[in-house]
Each structure stands twice: as C-alpha cells, then as structure tokens.
Scaffold this active site. Sequence first.
Site, PDB file in Angstrom:
ATOM      1  N   VAL A  11     -25.376 -14.464  13.659  1.00 26.44           N
ATOM      2  CA  VAL A  11     -25.858 -13.415  14.419  1.00 26.44           C
ATOM      3  C   VAL A  11     -24.989 -12.032  14.135  1.00 26.44           C
ATOM      4  O   VAL A  11     -26.002 -11.105  13.691  1.00 26.44           O
ATOM      5  CB  VAL A  11     -25.439 -13.636  15.924  1.00 26.44           C
ATOM      6  N   ASP A  30     -14.481  -9.256  10.573  1.00 24.11           N
ATOM      7  CA  ASP A  30     -13.888 -10.727  10.840  1.00 24.11           C
ATOM      8  C   ASP A  30     -12.550 -10.996  10.376  1.00 24.11           C
ATOM      9  O   ASP A  30     -12.282 -10.412   9.318  1.00 24.11           O
ATOM     10  CB  ASP A  30     -14.961 -11.317   9.863  1.00 24.11           C
ATOM     11  N   GLU A 149     -28.780 -11.613  21.917  1.00 19.53           N
ATOM     12  CA  GLU A 149     -29.536 -11.729  20.570  1.00 19.53           C
ATOM     13  C   GLU A 149     -30.705 -12.839  20.854  1.00 19.53           C
ATOM     14  O   GLU A 149     -30.330 -13.581  21.744  1.00 19.53           O
ATOM     15  CB  GLU A 149     -28.550 -12.193  19.465  1.00 19.53           C
ATOM     16  N   LEU A 151     -32.324 -14.026  18.206  1.00 22.57           N
ATOM     17  CA  LEU A 151     -32.895 -14.360  16.672  1.00 22.57           C
ATOM     18  C   LEU A 151     -33.137 -15.692  16.626  1.00 22.57           C
ATOM     19  O   LEU A 151     -32.236 -16.665  16.958  1.00 22.57           O
ATOM     20  CB  LEU A 151     -31.961 -13.762  15.698  1.00 22.57           C
ATOM     21  N   ASN A 209     -33.160 -20.072  26.525  1.00 24.33           N
ATOM     22  CA  ASN A 209     -33.090 -21.329  25.802  1.00 24.33           C
ATOM     23  C   ASN A 209     -33.410 -22.717  26.362  1.00 24.33           C
ATOM     24  O   ASN A 209     -33.926 -23.473  26.008  1.00 24.33           O
ATOM     25  CB  ASN A 209     -31.786 -21.212  24.996  1.00 24.33           C
ATOM     26  N   GLY A 258     -32.239 -29.263  17.253  1.00 21.53           N
ATOM     27  CA  GLY A 258     -31.024 -29.072  17.066  1.00 21.53           C
ATOM     28  C   GLY A 258     -30.463 -27.842  16.948  1.00 21.53           C
ATOM     29  O   GLY A 258     -31.005 -26.764  17.585  1.00 21.53           O
ATOM     30  N   CYS A 261     -27.647 -23.212  18.835  1.00 21.94           N
ATOM     31  CA  CYS A 261     -28.009 -22.587  20.331  1.00 21.94           C
ATOM     32  C   CYS A 261     -28.273 -23.878  21.614  1.00 21.94           C
ATOM     33  O   CYS A 261     -27.533 -23.858  22.516  1.00 21.94           O
ATOM     34  CB  CYS A 261     -29.023 -21.564  20.053  1.00 21.94           C
ATOM     35  N   LYS A 264     -25.558 -26.109  22.814  1.00 21.68           N
ATOM     36  CA  LYS A 264     -24.253 -25.831  23.414  1.00 21.68           C
ATOM     37  C   LYS A 264     -24.611 -24.651  24.458  1.00 21.68           C
ATOM     38  O   LYS A 264     -24.126 -24.988  25.789  1.00 21.68           O
ATOM     39  CB  LYS A 264     -23.507 -24.817  22.514  1.00 21.68           C
TER      40      LYS A 264
HETATM   41  C1  UDX Z   1     -32.971 -20.536  19.387  1.00 24.52           C
HETATM   42  C2  UDX Z   1     -33.752 -19.516  19.995  1.00 24.52           C
HETATM   43  O1  UDX Z   1     -35.371 -19.883  19.677  1.00 24.52           O
HETATM   44  C3  UDX Z   1     -33.657 -18.331  19.755  1.00 24.52           C
HETATM   45  O2  UDX Z   1     -34.302 -17.223  20.564  1.00 24.52           O
HETATM   46  C4  UDX Z   1     -32.102 -18.025  20.200  1.00 24.52           C
HETATM   47  O3  UDX Z   1     -31.377 -16.743  19.943  1.00 24.52           O
HETATM   48  C5  UDX Z   1     -31.213 -18.906  19.345  1.00 24.52           C
HETATM   49  O4  UDX Z   1     -31.795 -20.235  19.510  1.00 24.52           O
HETATM   50  P1  UDX Z   1     -33.016 -21.136  16.438  1.00 24.52           P
HETATM   51  O5  UDX Z   1     -31.838 -22.139  16.947  1.00 24.52           O
HETATM   52  O6  UDX Z   1     -32.898 -20.561  15.190  1.00 24.52           O
HETATM   53  O7  UDX Z   1     -33.096 -20.478  17.762  1.00 24.52           O
HETATM   54  O8  UDX Z   1     -34.139 -22.369  16.558  1.00 24.52           O
HETATM   55  P2  UDX Z   1     -35.517 -22.422  17.094  1.00 24.52           P
HETATM   56  O9  UDX Z   1     -36.716 -22.105  16.266  1.00 24.52           O
HETATM   57  O10 UDX Z   1     -35.712 -21.950  18.222  1.00 24.52           O
HETATM   58  O11 UDX Z   1     -35.567 -24.260  17.087  1.00 24.52           O
HETATM   59  C6  UDX Z   1     -34.601 -24.903  17.735  1.00 24.52           C
HETATM   60  C7  UDX Z   1     -34.787 -26.397  17.357  1.00 24.52           C
HETATM   61  O12 UDX Z   1     -36.289 -26.899  18.236  1.00 24.52           O
HETATM   62  C8  UDX Z   1     -35.040 -26.738  15.897  1.00 24.52           C
HETATM   63  O13 UDX Z   1     -34.411 -28.065  15.653  1.00 24.52           O
HETATM   64  C9  UDX Z   1     -36.477 -27.207  15.948  1.00 24.52           C
HETATM   65  O14 UDX Z   1     -36.956 -27.817  15.033  1.00 24.52           O
HETATM   66  C10 UDX Z   1     -36.784 -27.559  17.312  1.00 24.52           C
HETATM   67  N1  UDX Z   1     -38.166 -27.607  17.698  1.00 24.52           N
HETATM   68  C11 UDX Z   1     -38.695 -26.174  17.740  1.00 24.52           C
HETATM   69  C12 UDX Z   1     -39.058 -28.427  18.127  1.00 24.52           C
HETATM   70  O15 UDX Z   1     -38.517 -29.624  17.845  1.00 24.52           O
HETATM   71  N2  UDX Z   1     -40.249 -28.357  18.431  1.00 24.52           N
HETATM   72  C13 UDX Z   1     -40.766 -27.139  18.625  1.00 24.52           C
HETATM   73  O16 UDX Z   1     -42.099 -26.991  18.951  1.00 24.52           O
HETATM   74  C14 UDX Z   1     -40.217 -26.110  18.225  1.00 24.52           C
END
Ligand code: UDX
Length: 441
Positions: A11, A30, A149, A151, A209, A258, A261, A264
């Site tokens: 982030v 950092d 955030e 992202l 989330n 997984g 984010c 946790k």
């Molecule tokens: C997430 C949130 O989307 C983001 O807005 C926040 O700020 C941080 O956490 P991220 O952890 O980078 O982002 O990944 P994301 O694209 O949301 O996917 C999370 C998990 O869900 C991944 O393991 C992905 O494989 C899984 N996933 C996602 C599915 O199993 N099915 C889906 O349809 C979408």
Amino acid sequence: MNISIIGTGYVGLVTGACFARLGNRVICMDSDKRKIDLLKDGVMPIFEPDLEKLVSIYTKQGMLEFVDDVEYAVDKSELIFLCVGTPSGADGSADLGAVKGVCRDIAKAVKDYRVIIEKSTVPVRTNEVLNGLIREETAVHCDIACNPETLKEGTAIHDFMNPDRLIIGTETGGADSALIRLINLYRNIASPYYIVDINSAELIKHASNAALAQKISFINMIAQLCEKTGADVIEVARAVGADKRIGRDFLNAGIGWGGSCFPKDLQALMYVCREHNIDAKLLEAVYCINEGQRGRFVDRIESGLGGLEGKVIGVLGLSFKPGTDDMRYAPSIHIISELMKRGAEVNAYDPKAMEKAKELEEFFGVVYCKDEYQTAEGVDALVILTEWKQFEWLDKIELRRIMGKPVIFDGRNIYSLDEMERLGFAYISIGRKAVNSGSVF
Ligand code: UDX
C-alpha cells in the site's frame, strides 16, 4: 503538496509513487533500513506491475525520496499517511501495534499542525485510540483522517489513478482543514467522493472487503450444489450477475479467496462484532466456506487419483491471485502442503511467486520448475491454483503428450469444458461437470 508515507509495503509504495505522479513531493519512510537502502538502489521488495518504473521516474525527478528517519518525514510534510500493516492478532483482532507505534513516533516528532491519515485498514474507532496517543505525547494540534486504500494487488497503480470512489473520513465529517487538504490532494483524480465521519470511513473499508468475500463464498457454496446436481456454476454466475443489483464481479467460483486483506479484515470485523455483542454468524459462514473450498479440492484430487501416495502432481500457480508475487494466505499453501502430507510429490511453477514460495516452510520438498511444460512432464495430474493468463494459452496437445496421465484438476475454471473434452483430458473443475473422468481414472 508535501506528503509522507509511513510504511513501504504494497500500500505504502504504490500510494507514495502515485502521489508523486500526481505532482506531490513524497517522502516514503520505513524503519527497516535494509528495505530503504534497497529502494534507494531501485530494488522493489515486491512485484507490482509498473511500480518499479514509476518509482524510478519520480526518484530521478526528486519527487520521491526514501528515508528511515521519522523526524525528517514529519518535519517536511503537512500530510502523513499511515501505511503500516495491521495483521491479525492471535484472537483475530487487528494488531494495531505498528500503527500505534508510528503514531507515537509522529506525535513525538511533530512541531506544527499536521494531518495524520489512516490509509491502512483499521477497525472502527481506531481514530479515538490514535487521538489519545497523540494527546499523550504532544500539545501540538493535529487532525486525524481516514482515507482507506481500495487497491487490488496486480492492478494497484491503475486502481489508485482510477478509483471507483474516494472515501474521506474526518473528525467533523464536514468542511475542516483535514478535508480541504485531502480534497486538494485528489483534485486531479476523477471519482465520486464519499465524505463521511471518521468512524464510518474506517468501517466502510471493513464492510467493503467483507461484502466482497461474502460474494465469493456465496458462489462457492452454489458451486458445491452445481457439482451435486449437474448445473454449471459459470452459467449460473453469468445470469445471476446480470441482475444489476447483484453484479457479475466477484462471482467466480474456485478454491477461495486469499491475500493479505480478506482473511484478516474478515477476522477483525468478526472480532469487532463480538466486542459489541453482535451476532457475526454470517461472517463466520463466509470464512468457513472459504476454508472448506481448499480441503474439498484436495479430497477431490485424492479420490480422483485413487490415493495420493507416490503420485506426482504438477502445480501451476502459487500466488493468491494472478499479477502478484504475494503468497499471503494463498490457497496454494494449504493445498500443496496437504498433497505432500498425503504422500504426493509436487512439482510447481509460478511466473512471479516462486522466490517467495521457497521461503515458506510448508513448501519444503516442492520441486520448482522453469516453466509449465517442465512442471507437467510425466505427472499423474496437473493442478491449477492461480489463473495466470499465460496458463490459458498453453499448447494443450503438447501438454497431453508430455503428461504421464492427461488429468487436470482446475481450481480456477480457466479452461472450457468443450476444449478439454475434445482433447481427451480428464478435467475436473469447480462447480462444473467432470469431463472424460470415467475414461482416465
Ligand atoms: C482486496 C480488495 O479487492 C481491495 O479493494 C482491498 O483494498 C484489498 O483487498 P486484493 O486482496 O488485492 O484486494 O485481491 P482481490 O482481487 O480482491 O482478490 C481477493 C481474493 O479473492 C483472491 O484470492 C482472488 O483469487 C479471490 N477471488 C476474487 C475469487 O476467488 N473469486 C472472485 O470472483 C474474485
């Protein structure tokens, strides 16, 4: 504007580089000096598309600076973003140790008005804790704001520049000096603003989330029903998602979510609910379904192959999702260690995450391969755990030729049933009918 970013993880680095791109002078601080030295040499501690390029450009232009000195960072900046980690504590609560620590350091160093902004995901009412810490250390007036955030790893820079929404929470929830500064900071980003009180801003991130994780667990539950009834989860998701009130995004069934984010944040939200005597069964179910997806997938591989003892399994994909080298809470960790525990040998390949995977104890014994074809050579089955685009375009005829048995277990539904059937693979995916399974097993 002059900005400091405290914490140079996913982030912090993306936020710092993108604020520099928007024309601000940014100091990334950092306490890990080794990391700062690497960053000064242009070495990224993580893989995120285009990040290295962006950091290099703005460091050369003098708009981005890396330091390990908090006093310097506080002195030079009017806005200070907290981007340190908030991992799960042993009881599931968010561990605010790092956030509190840096907040105290900032308060000790502050000589003049500053806005301290929570960018890391924090539980609702964390601002009250931070405010208390600051008051203990200094009489200088500082405002706290929350600008969470949103992202996604793998597309973080694009997400930063093109957000669906900007959430800004301040102590008054209306026009105040913190809000004015933050609106000014984001003036060149076209996005709807949600200007709210700071407690709501903190909760919005956790609720977002949880809602996304809930969608995925929902479709994974439906996928289980599809497997038992002959329905096809992709068709179901397409039509269900076409209802605008529901939406098609985050309805991809698979081996579950997984990353850093969802796990946790869901735990932390459950903890906050418990603290307030609110029944969190809905969130518990979301979590349980997700855990179950991994175990069920391993069971399917084991029963499909008639046991795992002595079997050689080729695994494609280790990171928790494509576009990143992040291994945190990746489904591959549970699945691979379980395959090995049950007697299988594992060959693995991932385009970006192998270096990080090699550090994990659960992966000791895995043989890492140079590409997909080496991974597939002579195996009893190929298992897909991350939907990297390049896996979709493999030469399937060549794959079938080199595999010991033409068996694919696909945890991410990347291939079409028709293609697999036509090419003679036994193909087992999630929430869809098994193809050619009778002829191979
Ligand atoms: C997430 C949130 O989307 C983001 O807005 C926040 O700020 C941080 O956490 P991220 O952890 O980078 O982002 O990944 P994301 O694209 O949301 O996917 C999370 C998990 O869900 C991944 O393991 C992905 O494989 C899984 N996933 C996602 C599915 O199993 N099915 C889906 O349809 C979408």
